[in-house]
Structures are given as C-alpha cells and as structure tokens.
Scaffold this motif. Structure first.
Motif, PDB file in Angstrom:
ATOM      1  N   LYS A 216       0.825  -1.204   0.000  1.00 33.50           N
ATOM      2  CA  LYS A 216       0.000   0.000   0.000  1.00 33.50           C
ATOM      3  C   LYS A 216       0.863   1.260   0.000  1.00 33.50           C
ATOM      4  N   LEU A 217       1.933   1.250   0.805  1.00 34.73           N
ATOM      5  CA  LEU A 217       2.805   2.418   0.886  1.00 34.73           C
ATOM      6  C   LEU A 217       3.543   2.655  -0.432  1.00 34.73           C
ATOM      7  N   ILE A 218       3.976   1.575  -1.070  1.00 29.70           N
ATOM      8  CA  ILE A 218       4.654   1.712  -2.361  1.00 29.70           C
ATOM      9  C   ILE A 218       3.687   2.277  -3.397  1.00 29.70           C
ATOM     10  N   THR A 219       2.460   1.756  -3.401  1.00 28.16           N
ATOM     11  CA  THR A 219       1.442   2.257  -4.330  1.00 28.16           C
ATOM     12  C   THR A 219       1.178   3.737  -4.095  1.00 28.16           C
ATOM     13  N   LYS A 226       3.674  10.461  -9.253  1.00 31.02           N
ATOM     14  CA  LYS A 226       3.170  10.295 -10.619  1.00 31.02           C
ATOM     15  C   LYS A 226       3.981   9.261 -11.402  1.00 31.02           C
ATOM     16  N   GLY A 227       4.330   8.183 -10.712  1.00 26.49           N
ATOM     17  CA  GLY A 227       5.017   7.077 -11.365  1.00 26.49           C
ATOM     18  C   GLY A 227       6.519   7.226 -11.466  1.00 26.49           C
ATOM     19  N   ASN A 228       7.077   8.308 -10.915  1.00 28.16           N
ATOM     20  CA  ASN A 228       8.530   8.502 -10.954  1.00 28.16           C
ATOM     21  C   ASN A 228       9.169   7.580  -9.919  1.00 28.16           C
ATOM     22  N   LYS A 229       9.787   6.510 -10.405  1.00 26.20           N
ATOM     23  CA  LYS A 229      10.283   5.473  -9.500  1.00 26.20           C
ATOM     24  C   LYS A 229      11.499   5.924  -8.699  1.00 26.20           C
ATOM     25  N   VAL A 230      12.307   6.819  -9.270  1.00 24.17           N
ATOM     26  CA  VAL A 230      13.474   7.326  -8.537  1.00 24.17           C
ATOM     27  C   VAL A 230      13.013   8.144  -7.332  1.00 24.17           C
ATOM     28  N   GLN A 231      12.036   9.042  -7.555  1.00 22.19           N
ATOM     29  CA  GLN A 231      11.518   9.862  -6.462  1.00 22.19           C
ATOM     30  C   GLN A 231      10.753   9.012  -5.449  1.00 22.19           C
ATOM     31  N   ALA A 232       9.999   8.020  -5.939  1.00 29.43           N
ATOM     32  CA  ALA A 232       9.244   7.146  -5.038  1.00 29.43           C
ATOM     33  C   ALA A 232      10.191   6.359  -4.136  1.00 29.43           C
ATOM     34  N   ALA A 233      11.278   5.856  -4.716  1.00 30.48           N
ATOM     35  CA  ALA A 233      12.259   5.101  -3.930  1.00 30.48           C
ATOM     36  C   ALA A 233      12.889   5.991  -2.871  1.00 30.48           C
ATOM     37  N   LYS A 234      13.205   7.236  -3.251  1.00 29.66           N
ATOM     38  CA  LYS A 234      13.806   8.182  -2.301  1.00 29.66           C
ATOM     39  C   LYS A 234      12.835   8.489  -1.173  1.00 29.66           C
ATOM     40  N   PHE A 235      11.560   8.663  -1.508  1.00 33.37           N
ATOM     41  CA  PHE A 235      10.535   8.965  -0.505  1.00 33.37           C
ATOM     42  C   PHE A 235      10.388   7.821   0.493  1.00 33.37           C
ATOM     43  N   LEU A 236      10.483   6.576  -0.008  1.00 33.17           N
ATOM     44  CA  LEU A 236      10.303   5.399   0.843  1.00 33.17           C
ATOM     45  C   LEU A 236      11.572   4.993   1.578  1.00 33.17           C
TER      46      LEU A 236
END
Length: 253
Positions: A216-219, A226-236
């Motif tokens: 859920k958190l990854i989603t 907005k689907g930016n995996k680099v930013q999502a990885a950094k956020f998580l």
C-alpha cells in the motif's frame, strides 16, 4: 571499500598502524609473518572535530591529512528536526518488518515532542527509541503520553547542546517544508488506518500484514510521484533497485 566508524577514537598505536597500511597497502594477518597487499578505498566517520584533536595531540596530523581528502559534514539531529519524523517512520517500517510486528505510527503530539528533543545520541538514539516505542505500543498509535517519560528522564543530557539555525533561510520556507512533510506523514497514517480497518473487518485480527502495508505504501508513493520510480524510492527510503524488486514481488507496475 572499508568503512571505519568513530575513527577519532583510535589509540595512537592503532593510528600508526592504519597510516602504514594506507601508505604501503600492506598488512599482516593476526599471527602471520607474510605481508599481504590490498588495494582498498577508505571511508571513515567520527563525531569529533579531528582538527581540534590534532591540535590537542590526540590525533596524528599525518593520518588526518592522509584521510581528509574529501569531507562531508552531516549536522547532528538537533540541527535538522524536520528529518526526525521521516527517519522515525523509516525506522518504524524497517523494525516492524524485521520483527514481524504491527505498527500504528505516531500521533501529531508525539512527533512534536520528538522534534523538540535534542537527541544527544543522534540517529542511533532515535533508532533505539523507535524500537522501544514499537515493542511497547503493541500496534497502537504512539501518543505523547506514551513517550513523555523518556524525554523527561533524558532531558538533562541535551539541554547544554548548542543548536544552530541558518538565519538566511526565510522562516516561511522552513514552515512550508515542514508543512509538506506533515502532510505526507498524515497521508501515510491515513493509509495505515484504512488498511487496519480493512483487516479488522475481514478477519477480526488487529495485526497488520506487513507485506500488505508495504504494498500500500509503495502504491501511495508511486501515486504521489506520478510514477517517478526514482523519487518514489527516495521517498520510501529504498534504493531504486530495491523498489523495482518489491514492485515485481507485489505485481505493481
């Protein structure tokens, strides 16, 4: 690559040995008589001011200049309170997953207490604090009343520590950044609350499924970026490689 933590605590004899290894790339195994050669990169960390230690004769000047090629100063936690909620949630997720327990997060008043504390033990102290809070919370949301005794017991340790603020940074900018972090944390807490409610309705269990929570958190992170995996990885707090692996595991795109 070799990482030496607290290099400022090395004894004088150990400093001499390290300097020789850095200059010759040779070392001996314990009990060995044949020199071995190793080409390595050294990364060292310390909470001491090594320049001051050199002046005081506690650290060798030749070793200092040998290792001080590139220096990165990381401010103590008390000088960057806005990082505390982010780090606390990161540690909470990691510990909950490794120990197989549920977590309900921190209330706003609990986070306010944590951000007001000086954390003389820096990130290590914060991580130990989060681990203790996680085990005692039994999956509940951690509130100020649950943790206030810790800060009362340890308040004397941090009162004399200086706190530096950059007056050149507009206060509105600081407030806006803090507000952004608060909103992101609230969104995570809402997601966790929704997941917990769904679990209770479906099975009557109060224990969160860690993998479902992570999915859920990854989603949520992917939606926010907005689907930016680099930013999502950094956020998580993941590496991009880890994020891709987890997305594949949970069937996310």
């Amino acid at each position: 690559t070799i990482f030496l933590d607290e290099i400022g605590e090395l004894t004088n004899s150990a400093q001499v040995k390290l300097l020789r290894i850095l200059e010759t790339k040779e070392f001996f195994r314990v009990g060995g008589t044949t020199p071995l050669i190793s080409d390595f990169r050294l990364i060292a960390a310390t909470n001491r001011d090594l320049k001051e230690s050199v002046l005081n004769g506690k650290f060798r000047a030749d070793l200092y200049f040998r290792i001080a090629g590139t220096s990165i100063y990381i401010p103590p936690l008390r000088e960057r309170p806005k990082d505390i909620p982010v780090l606390a949630y990161k540690f909470m997720m990691e510990l909950a997953q490794s120990k197989g327990v549920s977590f309900g997060g921190f209330s706003d008043d609990a986070l306010s207490l944590m951000m007001a504390y000086h954390w003389p033990g820096n990130v290590r102290e914060l991580k130990n604090f989060v681990e203790k809070a996680l085990l005692l919370s039994e999956g509940r949301v951690i509130r100020a009343r649950d943790i206030s005794s810790y800060f009362e017991e340890h308040s004397e340790f941090g009162r004399s520590l200086p706190t530096k603020f950059d007056s050149s940074v507009p206060s509105q900018l600081i407030f806006d950044n803090l507000q952004k972090i608060w909103e992101e944390l609230k969104a995570i807490k809402m997601k966790l609350s929704e997941i917990e409610t769904e679990k209770k309705l479906s099975s009557g269990s109060e224990t969160l499924n860690i993998e479902e929570t992570e999915k859920k958190l990854i989603t949520s992170a992917l939606e926010k970026t907005k689907g930016n995996k680099v930013q999502a990885a950094k956020f998580l707090g993941f590496s991009t490689k880890t994020l891709y692996r987890k997305m594949k595991k949970y069937g996310l795109r």
